[in-house]
Design a protein around this motif. Structure first.
Motif, PDB file in Angstrom:
ATOM      1  N   ARG A 102       0.832  -1.204   0.000  1.00  0.00           N
ATOM      2  CA  ARG A 102       0.000   0.000   0.000  1.00  0.00           C
ATOM      3  C   ARG A 102       0.868   1.256   0.000  1.00  0.00           C
ATOM      4  NH1 ARG A 102      -5.263   0.614  -1.147  1.00  0.00           N
ATOM      5  NH2 ARG A 102      -5.617   2.012   0.605  1.00  0.00           N
ATOM      6  N   VAL A 103       1.982   1.224   0.725  1.00  0.00           N
ATOM      7  CA  VAL A 103       2.895   2.368   0.732  1.00  0.00           C
ATOM      8  C   VAL A 103       3.536   2.556  -0.638  1.00  0.00           C
ATOM      9  CG1 VAL A 103       5.016   3.304   1.728  1.00  0.00           C
ATOM     10  CG2 VAL A 103       3.322   2.228   3.211  1.00  0.00           C
ATOM     11  N   LEU A 104       3.882   1.461  -1.293  1.00  0.00           N
ATOM     12  CA  LEU A 104       4.456   1.557  -2.639  1.00  0.00           C
ATOM     13  C   LEU A 104       3.499   2.277  -3.594  1.00  0.00           C
ATOM     14  CD1 LEU A 104       6.032  -1.997  -3.049  1.00  0.00           C
ATOM     15  CD2 LEU A 104       7.255   0.171  -2.886  1.00  0.00           C
ATOM     16  N   GLU A 105       2.209   2.066  -3.415  1.00  0.00           N
ATOM     17  CA  GLU A 105       1.217   2.710  -4.274  1.00  0.00           C
ATOM     18  C   GLU A 105       1.159   4.222  -4.057  1.00  0.00           C
ATOM     19  OE1 GLU A 105      -2.448   0.746  -3.433  1.00  0.00           O
ATOM     20  OE2 GLU A 105      -1.798  -1.178  -4.273  1.00  0.00           O
ATOM     21  N   LEU A 106       1.750   4.699  -2.978  1.00  0.00           N
ATOM     22  CA  LEU A 106       1.737   6.129  -2.680  1.00  0.00           C
ATOM     23  C   LEU A 106       2.923   6.864  -3.291  1.00  0.00           C
ATOM     24  CD1 LEU A 106       0.720   5.953   1.106  1.00  0.00           C
ATOM     25  CD2 LEU A 106      -0.760   6.335  -0.876  1.00  0.00           C
ATOM     26  N   GLY A 107       3.717   6.175  -4.099  1.00  0.00           N
ATOM     27  CA  GLY A 107       4.853   6.811  -4.757  1.00  0.00           C
ATOM     28  C   GLY A 107       6.169   6.575  -4.054  1.00  0.00           C
ATOM     29  N   TYR A 108       6.352   5.386  -3.507  1.00  0.00           N
ATOM     30  CA  TYR A 108       7.575   5.040  -2.789  1.00  0.00           C
ATOM     31  C   TYR A 108       8.361   3.966  -3.525  1.00  0.00           C
ATOM     32  CZ  TYR A 108       6.964   7.765   1.460  1.00  0.00           C
ATOM     33  OH  TYR A 108       6.882   8.808   2.354  1.00  0.00           O
ATOM     34  N   ASN A 109       9.663   3.920  -3.241  1.00  0.00           N
ATOM     35  CA  ASN A 109      10.539   2.834  -3.674  1.00  0.00           C
ATOM     36  C   ASN A 109      10.829   1.928  -2.488  1.00  0.00           C
ATOM     37  OD1 ASN A 109      10.960   3.524  -6.389  1.00  0.00           O
ATOM     38  ND2 ASN A 109      12.578   4.978  -5.863  1.00  0.00           N
ATOM     39  N   LEU A 110      10.864   0.628  -2.742  1.00  0.00           N
ATOM     40  CA  LEU A 110      11.276  -0.319  -1.702  1.00  0.00           C
ATOM     41  C   LEU A 110      12.797  -0.369  -1.699  1.00  0.00           C
ATOM     42  CD1 LEU A 110      10.592  -2.379   0.459  1.00  0.00           C
ATOM     43  CD2 LEU A 110      10.401  -4.111  -1.357  1.00  0.00           C
ATOM     44  N   THR A 124      13.792 -16.698  20.862  1.00  0.00           N
ATOM     45  CA  THR A 124      14.376 -16.188  19.626  1.00  0.00           C
ATOM     46  C   THR A 124      13.448 -15.137  19.030  1.00  0.00           C
ATOM     47  OG1 THR A 124      15.520 -18.270  19.152  1.00  0.00           O
ATOM     48  CG2 THR A 124      15.163 -16.783  17.309  1.00  0.00           C
ATOM     49  N   GLU A 125      14.017 -13.998  18.740  1.00  0.00           N
ATOM     50  CA  GLU A 125      13.267 -12.879  18.166  1.00  0.00           C
ATOM     51  C   GLU A 125      13.627 -12.754  16.683  1.00  0.00           C
ATOM     52  OE1 GLU A 125      13.093  -7.988  18.698  1.00  0.00           O
ATOM     53  OE2 GLU A 125      14.350  -9.228  19.996  1.00  0.00           O
ATOM     54  N   THR A 126      12.628 -12.704  15.833  1.00  0.00           N
ATOM     55  CA  THR A 126      12.842 -12.525  14.394  1.00  0.00           C
ATOM     56  C   THR A 126      12.272 -11.179  13.974  1.00  0.00           C
ATOM     57  OG1 THR A 126      12.656 -14.905  14.023  1.00  0.00           O
ATOM     58  CG2 THR A 126      12.468 -13.487  12.093  1.00  0.00           C
ATOM     59  N   ILE A 127      13.063 -10.398  13.243  1.00  0.00           N
ATOM     60  CA  ILE A 127      12.634  -9.096  12.757  1.00  0.00           C
ATOM     61  C   ILE A 127      12.620  -9.129  11.235  1.00  0.00           C
ATOM     62  CG2 ILE A 127      13.053  -6.611  12.754  1.00  0.00           C
ATOM     63  CD1 ILE A 127      14.787  -7.049  15.268  1.00  0.00           C
ATOM     64  N   ASP A 128      11.448  -8.969  10.650  1.00  0.00           N
ATOM     65  CA  ASP A 128      11.312  -8.776   9.211  1.00  0.00           C
ATOM     66  C   ASP A 128      11.093  -7.289   8.967  1.00  0.00           C
ATOM     67  OD1 ASP A 128      11.029 -11.555   7.738  1.00  0.00           O
ATOM     68  OD2 ASP A 128       9.979 -11.743   9.646  1.00  0.00           O
ATOM     69  N   LYS A 129      11.821  -6.716   8.018  1.00  0.00           N
ATOM     70  CA  LYS A 129      11.781  -5.270   7.835  1.00  0.00           C
ATOM     71  C   LYS A 129      11.623  -4.882   6.371  1.00  0.00           C
ATOM     72  CE  LYS A 129      14.787  -2.885  10.162  1.00  0.00           C
ATOM     73  NZ  LYS A 129      13.898  -2.101  11.066  1.00  0.00           N
ATOM     74  N   HIS A 130      10.684  -3.980   6.102  1.00  0.00           N
ATOM     75  CA  HIS A 130      10.587  -3.283   4.819  1.00  0.00           C
ATOM     76  C   HIS A 130      10.969  -1.828   5.061  1.00  0.00           C
ATOM     77  CE1 HIS A 130       8.664  -6.696   3.006  1.00  0.00           C
ATOM     78  NE2 HIS A 130       7.521  -6.551   3.649  1.00  0.00           N
ATOM     79  N   PHE A 131      11.908  -1.321   4.284  1.00  0.00           N
ATOM     80  CA  PHE A 131      12.326   0.077   4.395  1.00  0.00           C
ATOM     81  C   PHE A 131      12.073   0.759   3.061  1.00  0.00           C
ATOM     82  CE2 PHE A 131      15.700   3.409   4.197  1.00  0.00           C
ATOM     83  CZ  PHE A 131      15.197   4.219   5.208  1.00  0.00           C
ATOM     84  N   LEU A 132      11.290   1.839   3.080  1.00  0.00           N
ATOM     85  CA  LEU A 132      10.864   2.505   1.850  1.00  0.00           C
ATOM     86  C   LEU A 132      11.244   3.979   1.860  1.00  0.00           C
ATOM     87  CD1 LEU A 132       8.171   0.615   3.031  1.00  0.00           C
ATOM     88  CD2 LEU A 132       7.765   0.742   0.568  1.00  0.00           C
ATOM     89  N   LYS A 133      11.575   4.471   0.663  1.00  0.00           N
ATOM     90  CA  LYS A 133      11.936   5.881   0.490  1.00  0.00           C
ATOM     91  C   LYS A 133      11.082   6.494  -0.621  1.00  0.00           C
ATOM     92  CE  LYS A 133      16.821   5.364   1.797  1.00  0.00           C
ATOM     93  NZ  LYS A 133      18.222   5.561   1.327  1.00  0.00           N
ATOM     94  N   PRO A 134      10.830   7.810  -0.540  1.00  0.00           N
ATOM     95  CA  PRO A 134      10.077   8.454  -1.618  1.00  0.00           C
ATOM     96  C   PRO A 134      10.867   8.451  -2.923  1.00  0.00           C
ATOM     97  CG  PRO A 134      10.901  10.078  -0.052  1.00  0.00           C
ATOM     98  CD  PRO A 134      11.159   8.729   0.555  1.00  0.00           C
ATOM     99  N   GLN A 135      10.146   8.561  -4.026  1.00  0.00           N
ATOM    100  CA  GLN A 135      10.779   8.553  -5.337  1.00  0.00           C
ATOM    101  C   GLN A 135      11.833   9.654  -5.435  1.00  0.00           C
ATOM    102  OE1 GLN A 135      10.303   6.392  -7.727  1.00  0.00           O
ATOM    103  NE2 GLN A 135       8.335   5.424  -7.329  1.00  0.00           N
ATOM    104  N   PRO A 136      13.070   9.360  -5.810  1.00  0.00           N
ATOM    105  CA  PRO A 136      14.131  10.381  -5.814  1.00  0.00           C
ATOM    106  C   PRO A 136      13.960  11.441  -6.897  1.00  0.00           C
ATOM    107  CG  PRO A 136      14.929   8.334  -6.777  1.00  0.00           C
ATOM    108  CD  PRO A 136      13.564   8.038  -6.208  1.00  0.00           C
ATOM    109  N   LYS A 137      13.179  11.169  -7.927  1.00  0.00           N
ATOM    110  CA  LYS A 137      13.030  12.121  -9.033  1.00  0.00           C
ATOM    111  C   LYS A 137      11.773  12.984  -8.900  1.00  0.00           C
ATOM    112  CE  LYS A 137      15.533   9.221 -12.323  1.00  0.00           C
ATOM    113  NZ  LYS A 137      15.492   8.512 -13.641  1.00  0.00           N
TER     114      LYS A 137
END
Length: 211
Positions: A102-110, A124-137
């Motif tokens: 849903r965040v990608l649809e807002l104009g973000y890059n994964l 045991t702790e497991t961390i799954d992470k998605h990190f997104l940034k706005p489109q650089p252009k």
């Protein structure tokens, strides 16, 4: 479990850390997730978590029984959405990836999707992470780039392979080259403010719950 997770958020022992590894979905997992999306199973929790977030901000309980904690530290804006047994581990993991999509649809890059395991003395702790940034252009004629909501991090924290919570927050950039960031309230509305699930969609919960 909820008390344990609250303790986990506030203090941690020194774990054995493994390096971050790329989070990879198998073709079968990708196909299953696509079917989950097509069945619109996410409607069972998007709206309820959105409402629970605003109930939490207002200082009142959620009528859906979903637990939410606000994030307001270090300039970050966000929320923690705690797992509820009625959702099922499979659905919660699908919902984690759905939030990213849903965040990608807002104009973000994964930027990255990673996983790391932390071995504590008793769990045991497991961390799954998605990190997104706005489109650089995505920059205006003035040269100021549209940061939208800033960088966005979505974590899924699991204890002994059982999901505990999703941490979803934005970290605005404080630099003159960027436009002012929109609020997390606007972000969560764009991601989770969706119609309620009908009976057919509700009936799909059990189909994906145990994956």
């Amino acid at each position: 479990m909820f008390t344990f997770l609250k303790q986990l958020l506030s203090q941690r022992s020194a774990p054995n850390r493994t390096d971050w590894q790329p989070a990879v979905r198998t073709p079968a997992q990708v196909k299953r997730h696509e079917q989950w999306l097509a069945d619109r199973v996410y409607l069972n929790w998007a709206g309820p978590y959105f409402k629970a977030y605003h109930f939490r901000k207002a200082g009142v309980g959620s009528s859906q029984g979903l637990r939410v904690q606000l994030i307001t530290d270090c300039g970050r804006q966000g929320a923690i959405f705690f797992f509820d047994p009625s959702i099922g581990p499979g659905n919660f993991r699908h919902f984690f990836d759905f939030t990213c999509e849903r965040v990608l649809e807002l104009g973000y890059n994964l930027s990255t999707s990673d996983q790391r395991k932390l071995v504590h003395p008793s769990y045991t702790e497991t961390i799954d992470k998605h990190f997104l940034k706005p489109q650089p252009k995505d920059c205006s004629e003035t040269g100021r780039c549209n940061q939208r909501y800033g960088s966005i991090t979505i974590d899924l924290i699991s204890i002994n392979e059982q999901p505990g919570f999703i941490r979803f927050f934005a970290n605005p950039y404080h630099d003159d080259i960027f436009t002012p960031a929109h609020s997390f309230d606007e972000l969560i509305a764009a991601v989770y403010q969706l119609p309620p699930a009908d009976e057919q969609v509700q009936a799909r919960i059990a189909e994906y719950a145990r994956e």
